[in-house]
Design a protein around this motif. Structure first.
Motif, PDB file in Angstrom:
ATOM      1  N   GLY A 129       0.824  -1.122  -0.398  1.00 10.52           N
ATOM      2  CA  GLY A 129      -0.366   0.122  -0.307  1.00 10.52           C
ATOM      3  C   GLY A 129       0.720   1.476   0.299  1.00 10.52           C
ATOM      4  O   GLY A 129       0.109   2.080  -0.927  1.00 10.52           O
ATOM      5  N   THR A 130       1.844   1.354   1.091  1.00 13.12           N
ATOM      6  CA  THR A 130       3.202   2.199   0.869  1.00 13.12           C
ATOM      7  C   THR A 130       3.649   2.611  -0.716  1.00 13.12           C
ATOM      8  O   THR A 130       3.393   3.368  -0.774  1.00 13.12           O
ATOM      9  CB  THR A 130       4.422   2.447   2.352  1.00 13.12           C
ATOM     10  OG1 THR A 130       3.246   1.915   3.679  1.00 13.12           O
ATOM     11  CG2 THR A 130       4.484   3.360   2.183  1.00 13.12           C
ATOM     12  N   LEU A 131       4.147   1.697  -1.005  1.00 10.95           N
ATOM     13  CA  LEU A 131       4.306   1.612  -2.587  1.00 10.95           C
ATOM     14  C   LEU A 131       3.802   2.316  -3.499  1.00 10.95           C
ATOM     15  O   LEU A 131       3.632   3.795  -3.806  1.00 10.95           O
ATOM     16  CB  LEU A 131       5.198   0.331  -3.081  1.00 10.95           C
ATOM     17  CG  LEU A 131       6.513  -0.114  -2.369  1.00 10.95           C
ATOM     18  CD1 LEU A 131       7.159  -1.706  -3.376  1.00 10.95           C
ATOM     19  CD2 LEU A 131       7.820   0.616  -3.717  1.00 10.95           C
ATOM     20  N   ILE A 132       2.443   1.784  -3.596  1.00 12.40           N
ATOM     21  CA  ILE A 132       1.392   2.338  -4.599  1.00 12.40           C
ATOM     22  C   ILE A 132       0.895   3.804  -4.068  1.00 12.40           C
ATOM     23  O   ILE A 132       1.403   4.986  -5.243  1.00 12.40           O
ATOM     24  CB  ILE A 132       0.042   1.415  -4.784  1.00 12.40           C
ATOM     25  CG1 ILE A 132       0.491   0.368  -4.703  1.00 12.40           C
ATOM     26  CG2 ILE A 132      -1.399   2.349  -5.231  1.00 12.40           C
ATOM     27  CD1 ILE A 132      -0.428  -1.098  -4.557  1.00 12.40           C
ATOM     28  N   GLY A 133       1.030   4.411  -2.687  1.00 13.98           N
ATOM     29  CA  GLY A 133       0.410   5.409  -2.779  1.00 13.98           C
ATOM     30  C   GLY A 133       1.468   6.073  -2.749  1.00 13.98           C
ATOM     31  O   GLY A 133       0.956   7.426  -3.131  1.00 13.98           O
ATOM     32  N   VAL A 134       2.945   6.568  -1.666  1.00 11.24           N
ATOM     33  CA  VAL A 134       3.401   7.021  -1.655  1.00 11.24           C
ATOM     34  C   VAL A 134       4.134   7.578  -3.874  1.00 11.24           C
ATOM     35  O   VAL A 134       4.078   8.315  -4.654  1.00 11.24           O
ATOM     36  CB  VAL A 134       4.812   6.825  -1.307  1.00 11.24           C
ATOM     37  CG1 VAL A 134       6.058   7.409  -1.661  1.00 11.24           C
ATOM     38  CG2 VAL A 134       4.377   7.137   0.032  1.00 11.24           C
ATOM     39  N   THR A 135       4.557   6.107  -5.153  1.00  7.47           N
ATOM     40  CA  THR A 135       4.129   6.664  -5.824  1.00  7.47           C
ATOM     41  C   THR A 135       3.380   7.620  -7.072  1.00  7.47           C
ATOM     42  O   THR A 135       4.168   8.092  -7.096  1.00  7.47           O
ATOM     43  CB  THR A 135       4.896   4.917  -6.615  1.00  7.47           C
ATOM     44  OG1 THR A 135       5.224   3.962  -5.338  1.00  7.47           O
ATOM     45  CG2 THR A 135       5.788   5.310  -7.843  1.00  7.47           C
TER      46      THR A 135
END
Lengths: 307, 339, 604
Positions: A110-116
């Motif tokens: 989730g963090t990868l997707i959200g931050v990217t």
């Protein structure tokens, strides 16, 4: 800008080094935090130390089916005459491990997707967040059930599925938070110097998200426990005969009239665990963001997330 | 008087205003609906594709070892496995628009016929639960907000926190334990005779509704309380107080209208949650609805039924999401009307 | 402006005495012993910087304490009726009809969920008997609308607050306050955030209505010049207490409390280039008030007795009182002119902007802008909100990339985005953001924040970086101890200095400052402006100073560019443009700008 607005800005910006540590300390000073932690730790200890002290093996026949409490089986027996106490002591470890693993994986995804999405903007953001929206069109539990029904229930798949079910919600929260951070002047300043995006995210964006991520982790852990035990309750995700709190609740309902402990014991343990996790996360969020914003965070995640 | 009028922000005629007022809602509706249709399409592709992923041949997997070649053949044809994946999907998907979801593998009934009554039962359950929870949640939320930090506020705050943390099937089990097993007040399970609808025997709906209410009310309560408090603490509430507005008028006329939007949003979310939450709660009570049907179908690997149910529940999800967004817009003049 | 009005009978008027507000839980005083008197038709200006307690006083006059606070003592007598002694029902009745309130931010003060007309009518309908027989609510609403200069138009009444401009919202708020014809009106910074032209109109309206209806107005502001323009009497608040109070003209011409004198010396003037003298340090927080005078730690006239006991308000002149043991001697207050800028050899143009056209979405916000920034000089870009001044700055530094035209730095063309520019170019032009509370990474210490650009632009080792951080801190007049503090332990002014220091670490040629003083109190703004001037002179730094504040321009810049609606309407040396503006827009801006210097001239 007015002086009053500046004061508001000062309050809003109250994040700094050691914010997580500070919030933890704040949580531990509140009654919610203390009670919550004690409840969660108690169940944790029960699940992990339980197998060492269980008086019987999970499948030992100790009494007539659905007997009320008696000597050697203080919580009575279940429908197959097995010891309820031993099965409660044995039935939580796997659930907790799976919940932690899938929550961790969900946070990473989730963090990868959200931050990217937040930092890249443009088409990448649109594509990623629309993908998230599509996944959100599945009720979580229905999604997990669909995968499980089709592909069966190897452990790794269960972890992955629960993680994928949770990741979109996390991506949403992270995306909103990261969007806000990326628009802040201090991130813009660094970008102006020509610092590469990956470095900007790692050094300046992610650290500022650590507190909301910690809250999210607590909430998600609670929901992972709910989803996995719920799945067990429905009869999926466990081998027949293996002790599991969710399964026990379902199976022992038939003998509830003669030995309610068969249902009450695992239900109580699960309830204490869920309430404890939630209380502590709530206390942490209150310490980190103040009462009002904490409420919003917890409710927002809660509604979007429960299966 | 030296003061002059600033140029007005909008044209001064009333008529075009109203047309433009409808505009943001319309565009939001179209946008959301577009993405909703897209989401449902993707979901249906995933749902259909999942049958193709079944290890080995789906028909074989479903029927198991004792399958006769004839039955396998029939099943393959039913599942569209004798066609290419794409043709199979098109066949299945176009069938939906004719109201044809295929035939249940276990009961041999058309899926629509099988699920129709269950859909009505579930809808009744969700609707009643939603109405009860909304009324209760909003009332308690406004009450606790207006008596902030009072005894009731603290007590309800703790109760809400505890209730919202509990998994719904555990709430269901406790409800059964106290109200059905101990007190014999209501039937513990909601099994119906064939041909009956749930509203023919309302007593069987009490415990499932109660369970869903216990799960949902805390969220509505906390959100409503939070937004009423925010409104009461706002600058405009202070200005209203300093204008001589007080007591009930401040709460009902100034705070509540502005607290409506977040509350409506959370009510929408609760409905959406209920669409998924019925799976566990219906299982607890053996309530003859879609959720229980899904669990049964998965246990029986009844693929056509699974496909239909997942698609149905996802569509409900998407539609409720859109309705919630529109409802929020309707109660927020700031977002509804142009600057 | 009327000076002390005609002598009214002793029973009419506003008399506040001993007003004290404390924190609810620990009874920490927030505001203590505020007292003043006002006659019908007079305006009292209450001045104070952030945290001085002026807003708390404002609502306390209406018997309201904000959350967590409590009115502990005092009287607010209006025509001999003590508002604070009224039982709750009568207090509610008094609010809005006897004494009313205009909020600071009308955008937040008007209820977003109701139409403007509904809110105006409510101001009348919640009270009984405020309308004379025969006048309907709607008649009165239309009457007050006309009074505040809004059209008596049903269409306007049907709008929601967000559909009005900021100026219109404030007019509605004022109309609401005057609607029930109260005796006293409290205006809490009603023009903050408005452009000078709109501010001028609001001030005129307030003054006119005060005179026409013979009400008593309490006008609260952080802006001395605004208060000088509207008030008959002025009260200066510092750390929750009145520092000085007196007739406006007299107080500004001859301030006796060192704090009042400091404030006036710190306020820039558009008509006269003065040396801005800031006040170092910050006021004590509630709960940390010293036993003696609250200003002692920042005062350069401090004596031992100041710290021992709290001075009382003592009469220092006709109708003028100051809370000070050692006041400034009568008639000695002077403001120094700005020292002439040292002659710098003309090194030519360092930043040249030609035909810059910028877009926001489909809208063109800058139209063919030309600007020359000469090396070692300060060019100010002035404009009101919406003039495109911030967009201009953002184009130059690479934050806004939707523009075309030519921008050259030392004859090298500059691309729109940071990645279109060389590392050297990115180093040479540094940018300081408007909001000091957002421009530093809150999770890094001050030292780490300043070090960040060094990590990127240089290969200095840890020690060398640390040395640079310390030298930069001393350049912006902060001690090296600041390196280990976290941003949220700093005041706004200190943060902004750190932000300037961070920009200076990589030794840029050009510093672009975007409204960097607009969030600061005047005493702090003065410090920053003086520092920038020193840096410019000592380091030969070229400054592009974006601002809405013409007065600051006079004190700091050598050249000025006036932007209106995205176009340059006038440019040239500061003295020429501000003393003898040729474009009507500049003339209007200057005319509308409230100015202490001018008041002073009138008074003497």
């Amino acid at each position: 800008m007015t002086t009053e607005a500046v004061d508001a800005g000062r309050r809003g910006n109250r994040r700094e080094r050691g914010a997580i540590r500070r919030a933890l300390r704040g949580a531990l000073r509140s009654w919610r935090g203390r009670i919550g932690l004690v409840m969660a730790l108690a169940v944790l200890a029960l699940a992990f130390l339980g197998p060492l002290v269980a008086p019987h093996a999970a499948t030992d026949f100790v009494a007539l089916p659905s007997s009320p409490r008696g000597p050697g089986y203080p919580l009575g027996s279940d429908g197959l005459g097995q010891d309820v106490l031993s099965r409660v002591l044995l039935g939580g470890r796997k659930l907790l491990l799976l919940a932690v693993l899938s929550t961790g994986l969900a946070l990473v995804l989730g963090t990868l997707i959200g931050v990217t999405a937040a930092y890249r903007r443009g088409w990448a953001e649109t594509a990623l967040m629309r993908g998230v929206d599509v996944l959100l069109a599945f009720p979580q539990l229905v999604f997990v059930l669909l995968v499980v029904s089709v592909l069966g229930t190897p452990t790794w798949l269960l972890v992955l599925t629960v993680a994928i079910a949770q990741a979109p919600q996390i991506a949403r929260v992270v995306h909103a938070g990261a969007q806000d951070i990326c628009e802040r002047d201090f991130v813009q300043a660094v970008a102006l110097w020509g610092v590469p995006p990956r470095q900007v995210i790692a050094r300046h964006v992610l650290p500022s998200l650590s507190t909301p991520l910690a809250v999210e982790a607590g909430l998600r852990l609670g929901f992972s426990i709910v989803i996995i035990s719920g799945l067990n309750f429905l009869g999926f995700g466990v081998q027949p005969g293996t002790p599991s709190w969710g399964v026990m609740i379902n199976e022992n309902r038939l003998g509830m009239a003669s030995n309610p402990w068969g249902v009450v014991a695992p239900a109580l343990v699960l309830a204490i665990l869920a309430i404890g996790t939630n209380l502590f996360t709530d206390a942490f969020a209150r310490a980190a963001f103040g009462e009002d914003r904490a409420d919003d965070t917890v409710i927002g995640s809660g509604m979007g997330a429960t299966p | 008087m030296t003061a002059q009028l600033e140029s007005p922000a909008a044209p001064t005629t009333g008529e075009p205003e109203r047309i433009r007022a409808a505009h943001p809602i319309l565009s939001l509706l179209l946008n959301r609906a577009g993405w909703g249709v897209f989401s449902v399409l993707v979901v249906s592709v995933i749902v259909y594709a999942s049958t193709l992923v079944l290890p080995g041949d789906a028909a074989q997997a479903i029927l198991g070892q004792q399958a006769t070649p004839e039955r396998l053949e029939v099943l393959r044809e039913q599942l569209g496995l004798d066609q290419s994946a794409w043709a199979g999907f098109v066949h299945w998907f176009t069938g939906i628009f004719r109201g044809d979801f295929g035939t249940s593998l276990s009961t041999r009934q058309p899926v629509t016929e099988l699920l129709g009554p269950k859909l009505l039962n579930s809808a009744a359950l969700v609707l009643v639960a939603a109405v009860v929870s909304t009324a209760l949640g909003v009332a308690l939320g406004a009450l606790t907000a207006s008596r902030r930090d009072g005894v009731l506020d603290h007590v309800l705050g703790i109760v809400a926190l505890v209730a919202s943390a509990m998994p719904e099937y555990i709430v269901g089990v406790f409800v059964v334990l106290f109200l059905a097993v101990d007190l014999h007040a209501f039937p513990a399970i909601s099994v119906l005779a064939p041909g009956q609808h749930i509203w023919d025997e309302p007593s069987k709906m009490v415990l499932p509704v109660l369970t869903l209410t216990i799960v949902v009310v805390p969220y509505i309560l906390r959100m409503c309380r939070g937004s009423v408090i925010e409104a009461l603490d706002s600058d405009y509430a202070e200005v209203a107080r300093l204008k001589g507005v007080g007591g009930r008028r401040l709460l009902y006329r100034h705070a509540l209208p502005n607290a409506l939007a977040p509350t409506v949003q959370v009510i929408g979310l609760s409905l959406i949650y209920l669409a998924g939450g019925i799976v566990l709660v219906e299982t607890v009570f053996q309530f003859p609805g879609l959720g229980l049907a899904l669990v049964d179908a998965i246990t029986a690997r009844d693929v056509p039924v699974i496909q239909a149910l997942v698609l149905l529940l996802s569509t409900c999800y998407v539609v409720l999401n859109i309705l919630a967004d529109v409802a929020v817009l309707l109660v927020t003049p700031r977002r509804r009307l142009p600057r | 402006m009327s000076t002390l009005g005609a002598v009214a009978p002793a029973t009419t008027g506003l008399r506040v005495s001993g007003l004290t507000v404390v924190g609810k839980s620990r009874r920490t005083p927030i505001v203590e012993d505020v007292a003043f008197e006002l006659r019908p038709g007079q305006v009292l200006g209450m001045v104070g910087e952030s945290g001085s307690g002026k807003s708390t006083v404002a609502v306390a006059l209406l018997g309201l304490a904000r959350r967590g606070l409590q009115i502990a003592a005092g009287e607010v007598r209006i025509d001999e009726r003590d508002v604070l002694a009224l039982p709750p029902g009568q207090l509610r009745e008094a609010r809005g009809s006897l004494i009313s309130y205009v909020p600071q931010d009308p955008g937040a003060g008007l209820n977003p969920g109701h139409r403007v007309g509904w809110q105006l009518r409510e101001a009348l309908t919640v009270h009984r008997g405020v309308l004379p027989a025969g006048q309907s609510v709607d008649d009165r609403v239309l009457e007050v609308l006309a009074e505040v200069g809004l059209p008596a138009d049903p269409e306007l009444l049907g709008r929601y607050p967000h559909q009005l401009s900021g100026g219109q919202q404030q007019r509605v708020a004022i109309a609401m306050a005057f609607a029930a014809r109260p005796r006293v009106i409290v205006l809490d910074e009603p023009t903050t955030g408005l452009d000078v032209t709109t501010q001028r109109r609001v001030l005129d309206t307030v003054r006119e209505l005060t005179a026409r209806h013979q009400v008593m107005s309490v006008y609260i502001s952080h802006d001395l010049a605004v208060v000088a323009q509207i008030a008959d009497r002025v009260a200066v608040m510092y750390a929750g207490r009145l520092a000085e109070i007196g007739p406006a003209a007299q107080l500004f011409a001859d301030p006796r409390h060192p704090y009042t004198a400091g404030l006036i010396a710190a306020a820039p003037s558009a008509v006269r280039a003065t040396t801005l003298e800031g006040i170092e340090g910050r006021p004590p927080r509630p709960g940390a008030w010293p036993a003696g005078c609250g200003f002692a730690d920042r005062c350069h006239r401090v004596q031992p007795d100041c710290r021992a006991t709290l001075p009382e308000l003592v009469t220092v002149g006709a109708g003028q009182e100051a809370r000070c043991f050692h006041p400034v001697e009568r008639g000695t207050f002077k403001i120094a002119d700005r020292p002439a800028a040292p002659q710098v050899p003309d090194r030519g143009t360092v930043l040249e902007v030609r035909n810059l056209v910028a877009h926001y979405g489909a809208r063109e916000v800058l139209h063919e802008v030309d600007i020359d920034l000469r090396a070692g000089r300060c060019t100010a870009v002035v404009g009101e909100s919406g003039s495109g001044k911030t967009t201009l700055a953002r184009c130059l530094v690479g934050l806004h990339d939707r523009w075309h035209g030519s921008v050259t730095f030392e004859d090298v063309a500059i691309g729109p985005r940071p990645k279109d520019r060389s590392t050297e170019l990115r180093r040479q032009i540094q940018y300081v953001f408007q909001n000091p509370y957002a421009s530093l990474n809150p999770r890094m210490s001050v030292g780490q924040n300043i070090e960040e650009p060094l990590r990127h632009f240089t290969r200095l080792d840890r020690r060398a970086r640390r040395d640079r951080v310390e030298s930069v801190l001393s350049e912006v007049a902060l001690s090296t101890a600041y390196a280990d503090r976290m941003p949220d332990q700093l005041s706004g002014g200190e943060r902004q200095r750190v932000a300037v220091g961070r920009a200076l670490t990589v030794e840029p040629e050009v510093l672009v400052c975007d409204e960097i003083t607009s969030a600061l109190d005047v005493s702090v703004q003065a410090l920053l402006v003086e520092q920038l001037r020193r840096l410019q002179h000592e380091r030969g730094l070229s400054l592009l100073f974006i601002t809405h504040n013409l007065a600051v321009v006079r004190s700091l810049a050598q050249d000025v560019v006036v932007l209106e609606g995205g176009r340059v309407v006038e440019h040239g040396p500061v003295e020429t443009v501000l003393s003898d503006p040729s474009h009507s827009y500049t003339q209007k801006l200057l005319a509308d700008l409230p100015d202490l210097g001018r008041t002073e001239a009138v008074a003497s």
